[in-house]
Design an enzyme around this catalytic site. Sequence first.
Site, PDB file in Angstrom:
ATOM      1  N   SER A   1       0.845  -1.130   0.007  1.00  0.00           N
ATOM      2  CA  SER A   1      -0.079  -0.144  -0.185  1.00  0.00           C
ATOM      3  C   SER A   1       0.929   1.277  -0.128  1.00  0.00           C
ATOM      4  CB  SER A   1      -1.031  -0.056   1.202  1.00  0.00           C
ATOM      5  OG  SER A   1      -0.287  -0.239   2.297  1.00  0.00           O
TER       6      SER A   1
ATOM      7  N   HIS B   1      -2.787  -3.148  -6.122  1.00  0.00           N
ATOM      8  CA  HIS B   1      -3.241  -2.875  -4.797  1.00  0.00           C
ATOM      9  C   HIS B   1      -4.646  -2.988  -4.684  1.00  0.00           C
ATOM     10  CE1 HIS B   1      -3.567   0.111  -1.340  1.00  0.00           C
ATOM     11  NE2 HIS B   1      -3.323  -0.901  -0.874  1.00  0.00           N
TER      12      HIS B   1
ATOM     13  N   GLU C   1      -5.920  -0.869  -7.935  1.00  0.00           N
ATOM     14  CA  GLU C   1      -4.906   0.153  -8.168  1.00  0.00           C
ATOM     15  C   GLU C   1      -3.883  -0.609  -9.059  1.00  0.00           C
ATOM     16  OE1 GLU C   1      -5.054   3.881  -5.626  1.00  0.00           O
ATOM     17  OE2 GLU C   1      -4.192   2.131  -4.813  1.00  0.00           O
TER      18      GLU C   1
ATOM     19  N   ASN D   1      -4.511   5.837  -0.993  1.00  0.00           N
ATOM     20  CA  ASN D   1      -3.807   6.127   0.343  1.00  0.00           C
ATOM     21  C   ASN D   1      -3.401   7.490   0.187  1.00  0.00           C
ATOM     22  OD1 ASN D   1      -4.407   3.883   1.815  1.00  0.00           O
ATOM     23  ND2 ASN D   1      -2.648   2.842   1.100  1.00  0.00           N
TER      24      ASN D   1
HETATM   25  N1  3HC Z   1     -16.569 -11.989   2.273  1.00  0.00           N
HETATM   26  C1  3HC Z   1     -17.764 -11.980   1.909  1.00  0.00           C
HETATM   27  N2  3HC Z   1     -19.064 -11.193   2.317  1.00  0.00           N
HETATM   28  C2  3HC Z   1     -18.494 -10.503   3.218  1.00  0.00           C
HETATM   29  C3  3HC Z   1     -17.372 -10.100   4.013  1.00  0.00           C
HETATM   30  C4  3HC Z   1     -16.397 -10.821   3.212  1.00  0.00           C
HETATM   31  N3  3HC Z   1     -15.008 -10.777   3.685  1.00  0.00           N
HETATM   32  N4  3HC Z   1     -17.595  -9.380   4.847  1.00  0.00           N
HETATM   33  C5  3HC Z   1     -18.725  -8.810   4.956  1.00  0.00           C
HETATM   34  N5  3HC Z   1     -19.529  -9.676   4.133  1.00  0.00           N
HETATM   35  C6  3HC Z   1     -20.864  -9.533   3.525  1.00  0.00           C
HETATM   36  C7  3HC Z   1     -21.751  -9.418   4.868  1.00  0.00           C
HETATM   37  O1  3HC Z   1     -22.125 -11.003   5.171  1.00  0.00           O
HETATM   38  C8  3HC Z   1     -23.138  -8.579   4.338  1.00  0.00           C
HETATM   39  O2  3HC Z   1     -23.775  -9.436   3.683  1.00  0.00           O
HETATM   40  P1  3HC Z   1     -25.258  -9.287   3.441  1.00  0.00           P
HETATM   41  O3  3HC Z   1     -25.628  -8.017   2.719  1.00  0.00           O
HETATM   42  O4  3HC Z   1     -25.809 -10.720   2.523  1.00  0.00           O
HETATM   43  O5  3HC Z   1     -25.789  -9.475   4.810  1.00  0.00           O
HETATM   44  C9  3HC Z   1     -22.233  -7.548   3.554  1.00  0.00           C
HETATM   45  O6  3HC Z   1     -21.112  -8.017   3.419  1.00  0.00           O
HETATM   46  C10 3HC Z   1     -22.346  -6.061   4.349  1.00  0.00           C
HETATM   47  O7  3HC Z   1     -21.695  -6.612   5.569  1.00  0.00           O
HETATM   48  P2  3HC Z   1     -21.995  -5.989   7.014  1.00  0.00           P
HETATM   49  O8  3HC Z   1     -23.611  -5.894   6.985  1.00  0.00           O
HETATM   50  O9  3HC Z   1     -21.288  -6.685   8.053  1.00  0.00           O
HETATM   51  O10 3HC Z   1     -21.424  -4.539   7.124  1.00  0.00           O
HETATM   52  P3  3HC Z   1     -21.413  -3.386   6.031  1.00  0.00           P
HETATM   53  O11 3HC Z   1     -23.048  -3.176   5.464  1.00  0.00           O
HETATM   54  O12 3HC Z   1     -20.838  -2.242   6.831  1.00  0.00           O
HETATM   55  O13 3HC Z   1     -20.442  -3.480   4.868  1.00  0.00           O
HETATM   56  C11 3HC Z   1     -18.124  -3.176   4.337  1.00  0.00           C
HETATM   57  C12 3HC Z   1     -18.999  -3.966   5.007  1.00  0.00           C
HETATM   58  C13 3HC Z   1     -18.278  -3.679   2.643  1.00  0.00           C
HETATM   59  C14 3HC Z   1     -16.507  -3.635   4.745  1.00  0.00           C
HETATM   60  C15 3HC Z   1     -18.406  -1.639   4.457  1.00  0.00           C
HETATM   61  O14 3HC Z   1     -18.619  -1.297   5.812  1.00  0.00           O
HETATM   62  C16 3HC Z   1     -17.283  -1.032   3.733  1.00  0.00           C
HETATM   63  O15 3HC Z   1     -17.144  -0.716   2.604  1.00  0.00           O
HETATM   64  N6  3HC Z   1     -16.297  -0.266   4.525  1.00  0.00           N
HETATM   65  C17 3HC Z   1     -15.300   0.378   4.144  1.00  0.00           C
HETATM   66  C18 3HC Z   1     -14.220  -0.225   3.625  1.00  0.00           C
HETATM   67  C19 3HC Z   1     -12.883   0.398   3.216  1.00  0.00           C
HETATM   68  O16 3HC Z   1     -12.995   1.650   3.149  1.00  0.00           O
HETATM   69  N7  3HC Z   1     -12.122  -0.336   2.837  1.00  0.00           N
HETATM   70  C20 3HC Z   1     -10.814  -0.072   2.237  1.00  0.00           C
HETATM   71  C21 3HC Z   1      -9.706   0.347   3.281  1.00  0.00           C
HETATM   72  S1  3HC Z   1      -8.097   0.992   2.867  1.00  0.00           S
HETATM   73  C22 3HC Z   1      -7.173  -0.170   2.301  1.00  0.00           C
HETATM   74  O17 3HC Z   1      -7.632  -1.440   2.388  1.00  0.00           O
HETATM   75  C23 3HC Z   1      -6.075   0.138   1.791  1.00  0.00           C
HETATM   76  C24 3HC Z   1      -4.741  -0.223   2.368  1.00  0.00           C
HETATM   77  O18 3HC Z   1      -3.742  -0.047   1.736  1.00  0.00           O
HETATM   78  C25 3HC Z   1      -4.882   0.587   3.846  1.00  0.00           C
END
Ligand code: 3HC
Length: 297
Positions: free
Chosen positions: A123, A144, A156, A194
């Site tokens: 990252s 990424h 990315e 990032n």
């Molecule tokens: N695999 C499959 N399904 C999954 C899962 C996984 N790993 N994690 C969650 N789910 C499913 C859940 O079962 C749920 O399914 P449903 O709708 O059928 O019930 C659905 O996804 C939604 O999950 P939740 O209800 O638990 O929670 P949310 O609605 O909040 O969604 C999320 C979860 C998609 C993680 C959402 O909160 C989100 O988009 N968050 C932001 C994440 C983000 O910004 N990520 C980037 C981080 S930065 C990065 O990674 C870069 C690094 O370099 C730092």
Amino acid sequence: MEIKKVGVLGCGLMGSGIAQVCAMAGFDVTVLEVEQKFLDKGFAGIEKSLGKLAERPPEKGGITAQQKNEIRARLRGTTDVHNLAHCDIVIEAVIENIAEKKKIYALIEGVVKKQAIFASNTSSISITELMTATKRPERFVGLHFFNPVPLMKLVEVVRTIATADDVYETAYEFGKKLSKVPVRTSDKTGFVVNRLLVPYLLDAIRAYEEGVGSIEDIDNAMKLGCGYPMGPFTLLDFVGLDTTYYITHVMYDEFKERRFASPPLLKRLVMAGWYGRKSGKGFYDYSDPNKPVANKL
Ligand code: 3HC
């Protein structure tokens, strides 16, 4: 060149997610780890994720029980680097540490066929620097992914000044085949996401330090006021405070700008071992993972 076989280095949160999406896209995937116990942990995570996807309807990205079995059959774990010899692309997702990453590239360089593409999921570390640990700089790119990899639609695709055009296009098309939306970016620390996300997260910590609002209120403000799926503190805990702290160092070192510098509170939390969700404590306490409670900091 056509990609059929994929190698993944590391079966942690990101490596296992990348392996999963590659297998879901129909590729044969071999995941390398140093010990069987890390493979077992990563594969348990894949099983859980596939289980969640199997509960969804097909129009929402769900899979059938038969597809689940087929995906599993395309995935295998190994602790023997020689099992990567015939891969067409190897995606590295080991710990965010330059020395460790370089060590593993040096290890696979003599084993994996010469035409194979090497990619890093880093990252923040320079793709150009990582490529110097190999003898194939023109066949080296960044790929990424974002956490949770099975759900986040972005990848990315990072090129260096040495990346060959055909290698870059192959990597870009590979991103599409994984049902991701690839974006083109160059090897500038932080790439697109990032570069913009880290200053925002660090600013949220500074706002809290300056008494602008409580942890919950700042989270709610950004969730409900801007439609972000997670507020900044929930996201920080989700990404990992140790990971964020490491990224801030690399970015500050590169740009020497205050917006990338770690606020004192982030450093204190990391020193205390409060890494966020994965350690059970960060900005929130996860004693009950379904009902996180903000810590008094
Ligand atoms: N695999 C499959 N399904 C999954 C899962 C996984 N790993 N994690 C969650 N789910 C499913 C859940 O079962 C749920 O399914 P449903 O709708 O059928 O019930 C659905 O996804 C939604 O999950 P939740 O209800 O638990 O929670 P949310 O609605 O909040 O969604 C999320 C979860 C998609 C993680 C959402 O909160 C989100 O988009 N968050 C932001 C994440 C983000 O910004 N990520 C980037 C981080 S930065 C990065 O990674 C870069 C690094 O370099 C730092």
